[in-house]
Design a protein around this motif. Structure first.
Motif, short mmCIF file in Angstrom:
data_model
loop_
_atom_site.label_atom_id
_atom_site.label_comp_id
_atom_site.label_asym_id
_atom_site.label_seq_id
_atom_site.Cartn_x
_atom_site.Cartn_y
_atom_site.Cartn_z
N ASN A 43 36.15 44.58 47.47
CA ASN A 43 36.16 43.12 47.66
C ASN A 43 37.07 42.67 48.80
OD1 ASN A 43 34.53 42.88 45.47
ND2 ASN A 43 36.15 42.34 44.03
N ILE A 44 37.94 43.57 49.24
CA ILE A 44 38.95 43.15 50.22
C ILE A 44 38.28 42.73 51.53
CG2 ILE A 44 41.00 43.88 51.51
CD1 ILE A 44 41.37 43.60 48.40
N GLY A 45 37.27 43.48 51.96
CA GLY A 45 36.50 43.12 53.15
C GLY A 45 37.35 43.06 54.41
N THR B 270 50.79 40.84 35.54
CA THR B 270 51.15 41.28 36.88
C THR B 270 51.16 42.81 36.93
OG1 THR B 270 52.71 40.90 38.68
CG2 THR B 270 53.65 41.17 36.47
N GLN B 271 51.61 43.35 38.06
CA GLN B 271 51.52 44.81 38.22
C GLN B 271 52.75 45.36 38.93
OE1 GLN B 271 49.28 47.83 41.04
NE2 GLN B 271 47.83 46.34 40.28
N PHE B 272 53.84 45.54 38.17
CA PHE B 272 54.99 46.28 38.68
C PHE B 272 54.69 47.76 38.43
CE2 PHE B 272 57.00 42.18 37.73
CZ PHE B 272 57.91 42.02 38.78
N GLY C 260 41.38 38.05 41.17
CA GLY C 260 40.77 38.14 42.50
C GLY C 260 40.56 39.60 42.87
N GLY C 261 41.13 39.96 43.97
CA GLY C 261 42.26 39.42 44.73
C GLY C 261 43.39 38.93 43.81
N ASP C 262 44.06 37.94 44.30
CA ASP C 262 45.25 37.45 43.60
C ASP C 262 45.07 35.97 43.27
OD1 ASP C 262 47.94 36.55 43.01
OD2 ASP C 262 48.56 38.51 43.76
N THR D 2 47.89 38.29 38.83
CA THR D 2 48.56 38.13 40.12
C THR D 2 49.58 39.25 40.34
OG1 THR D 2 49.98 36.70 41.47
CG2 THR D 2 50.31 36.59 39.08
N ARG D 3 49.65 39.71 41.59
CA ARG D 3 50.72 40.65 41.90
C ARG D 3 51.80 39.97 42.75
NH1 ARG D 3 51.19 46.78 44.25
NH2 ARG D 3 52.86 47.26 42.80
N THR D 4 51.72 38.64 42.87
CA THR D 4 52.71 37.97 43.73
C THR D 4 54.13 38.12 43.19
OG1 THR D 4 52.29 35.88 42.60
CG2 THR D 4 51.15 36.21 44.69
N GLN E 164 41.82 37.45 48.52
CA GLN E 164 43.08 37.54 49.27
C GLN E 164 44.22 38.06 48.40
OE1 GLN E 164 44.79 33.82 50.64
NE2 GLN E 164 45.38 34.76 52.59
N CYS E 165 45.08 38.88 49.01
CA CYS E 165 46.28 39.37 48.33
C CYS E 165 47.43 39.34 49.32
CB CYS E 165 46.10 40.82 47.85
SG CYS E 165 44.77 40.98 46.66
N ALA E 166 48.65 39.28 48.80
CA ALA E 166 49.82 39.27 49.69
C ALA E 166 49.98 40.62 50.37
CB ALA E 166 51.07 38.92 48.89
N MET E 167 49.53 41.66 49.67
CA MET E 167 49.61 43.02 50.22
C MET E 167 48.38 43.76 49.70
SD MET E 167 50.62 46.39 49.47
CE MET E 167 51.70 46.52 48.07
N TYR E 168 47.74 44.51 50.55
CA TYR E 168 46.55 45.24 50.09
C TYR E 168 46.96 46.63 49.62
CZ TYR E 168 44.22 41.21 51.71
OH TYR E 168 43.86 39.89 51.84
N CYS E 169 47.10 46.73 48.30
CA CYS E 169 47.59 47.97 47.70
C CYS E 169 46.65 49.11 48.06
CB CYS E 169 47.66 47.82 46.19
SG CYS E 169 48.44 46.28 45.68
N ARG E 170 47.20 50.22 48.44
CA ARG E 170 46.37 51.35 48.86
C ARG E 170 45.58 51.93 47.68
NH1 ARG E 170 45.65 49.14 52.69
NH2 ARG E 170 44.30 50.83 53.34
N HIS E 171 46.06 51.66 46.47
CA HIS E 171 45.39 52.21 45.29
C HIS E 171 44.43 51.19 44.68
CE1 HIS E 171 49.03 50.03 44.05
NE2 HIS E 171 48.29 49.63 43.03
N CYS E 172 44.19 50.07 45.38
CA CYS E 172 43.45 48.95 44.77
C CYS E 172 42.12 49.41 44.17
CB CYS E 172 43.19 47.86 45.80
SG CYS E 172 42.30 46.47 45.07
N GLN E 173 41.89 48.99 42.95
CA GLN E 173 40.68 49.37 42.23
C GLN E 173 39.52 48.45 42.59
OE1 GLN E 173 41.55 52.08 39.32
NE2 GLN E 173 42.64 52.24 41.25
S1 SF4 Z 1 43.64 43.07 43.83
FE1 SF4 Z 1 45.62 43.69 42.98
S2 SF4 Z 1 45.71 45.90 43.31
FE2 SF4 Z 1 44.09 45.08 44.66
S3 SF4 Z 1 45.14 44.71 46.59
FE3 SF4 Z 1 45.19 42.80 45.44
S4 SF4 Z 1 47.16 42.85 44.38
FE4 SF4 Z 1 46.74 44.92 45.05
#
Ligand code: SF4
Length: 414
Positions: free
Chosen positions: A180-182, A272-274, A213-215, A244-246, A167-176
């Motif tokens: 796993n997001i499913g 984190t990831q700014f 994770g996820g986050d 975490t990207r929270t 789980q993530c607060a936002m599903y980044c379009r560039h997620c590597q």
């Molecule tokens: S794992 Fe990280 S990069 Fe991927 S969607 Fe979640 S916060 Fe974004």
């Protein structure tokens, strides 16, 4: 005689200072073109009102992370209403969402400015038709074959990763890790987490555990407390890291209650990831302040993304803003060749140019390490612009940050 020498020294120093001021002028000009903080906050406040008008919620709700999470925007018509998208744009989002899930916290969406299509926030958050182009791999790091126990990824001798949720607060379009997001948010079950902890306990060379994770911070306080406590009790685990990207997408998550838990298990490092200066907001700063007061050490792992942060001055501004909120720029990751994210990829030369534009031009603290990940999970490779022009047993010819060639001795004495 001495006076003449001093006058000459001062003259040379002034001359050099003038040259250095000239070097920084183009960046200063660039900063002048950016909107000031007050203007940015006024735009964010307007956007927030638009969001609340469509999805509801009080100001108290807005600062509640569980409300933010529950009310993530995931319907193209709702997004269309907030941003004023055309029918065609919402249809395109729907088409991509048949393949890749999306969801955006109301907070992160409030950072999208008026020119939404060019907004670095919109581009990171909203599905794009180019995600459907062929090419790339869903698992370029071969994570499925580096997992000796449930939830664990192990690629290095003395450290490993525990993946606790998708789980993530936002599903980044560039997620590597988009594989796993499913379709559904899913925390790892307690049994799997227990097996992961046992693996760490049985392998005494593991001194550093990264929970991600996820986050990682989307786990409940209770589960996080349990996991941190078990690792903290494991004698050979020297440090715990949380991925975490929270801080960027859901800073409301950093509650006083969470910080009390973090404080119990030092040393905790939070990565984190700014990715863009617009993400460094007063809310993000408050979250960082709270974590730092709880004793956490904060580092940033930006991803180099085409059309978002691949311009040297944007990256410089980002790193300066991060240092102001006490987050150390740690890595810039070259985007991996992940399926559906190729439109974000830059060339390696772009990354090297960014490092060259930082090194010497600004404090070393603001210069992260540029990392290319070897395909197949073979590890990180730090890349630097080449400063060695010539090297033999006697001398080295090196290039300075300004491109001047200097010779230094290369001999062992004694
Ligand atoms: S794992 Fe990280 S990069 Fe991927 S969607 Fe979640 S916060 Fe974004």
């Amino acid at each position: 005689m001495r006076e003449t020498g001093e006058i000459n020294d001062r003259y040379q120093s002034l001359l050099r200072s003038r040259q250095l001021s000239d070097v920084v002028q183009p960046y200063q000009q660039f900063l002048k073109q950016l909107p000031d903080e007050k203007t940015i906050q006024a735009v964010v406040a307007r956007r927030r009102l638009q969001i609340q008008a469509v999805i509801g919620g009080t100001d108290q709700d807005w600062s509640d992370w569980k409300w933010q999470l529950k009310n993530r925007i995931r319907d193209s018509r709702v997004l269309g209403k907030i941003l004023g998208l055309s029918e065609l744009e919402t249809r395109r989002i729907d088409r991509v969402s048949q393949v890749y899930r999306w969801a955006i916290s109301p907070y992160y969406l409030s950072l999208v400015d008026e020119d939404y299509e060019n907004s670095p926030i919109y581009r990171q958050a909203v599905p794009d038709l180019r995600e459907l182009l062929p090419g790339g791999s869903l698992d370029p790091m071969n994570e499925t074959q580096t997992s000796p126990a449930p939830c664990i990824t192990r690629r290095y001798p003395d450290r490993l990763i525990i993946n606790v949720t998708n789980q993530c607060a936002m599903y980044c379009r560039h997620c590597q890790r988009r594989r796993n997001i499913g379709e559904q948010d899913r925390h790892a079950c307690k049994d799997d987490i227990l097996q992961a902890i046992e693996y760490v306990e049985q392998n005494h060379e593991i001194r550093d555990v990264l929970i991600t994770g996820g986050d990682a911070l989307l786990l409940s306080d209770r589960m996080l407390d349990y996991l941190l406590n078990r690792l903290y009790q494991t004698e050979h685990v020297e440090i715990i890291r949380l991925g975490t990207r929270t801080l960027v997408t859901l800073p409301q998550r950093i509650t006083p209650e969470l910080c009390k838990i973090i404080k119990k298990y030092p040393p905790i490092y939070i990565n984190t990831q700014f990715n863009h200066p617009l993400e460094v907001t007063p809310e993000a700063k408050l979250a960082c302040d709270r974590l730092i007061e709880a004793g956490a050490v904060l580092g940033n792992q930006a991803v180099l993304l085409r059309g978002i942060n691949d311009r040297p001055y944007i990256m410089r501004r980002l790193n300066h803003k991060l240092l102001q909120i006490r987050v150390r720029p740690y890595y810039i990751f070259h985007a991996k060749d992940v399926k559906g994210t190729r439109h974000f990829q830059t060339s390696i030369q772009d990354g090297l140019d960014i490092i060259a534009s930082l090194r010497g031009h600004t404090s070393g603290l603001a210069v992260p390490t540029y990392i290319v990940n070897a395909p197949g999970g073979l590890g990180k490779m730090p890349l630097m612009p080449n400063h060695i022009v010539h090297l033999d047993d006697d001398k080295a010819v090196l290039r300075t940050w300004e491109g001047k060639l200097v010779e230094v001795p290369n001999r062992k004495h004694g």
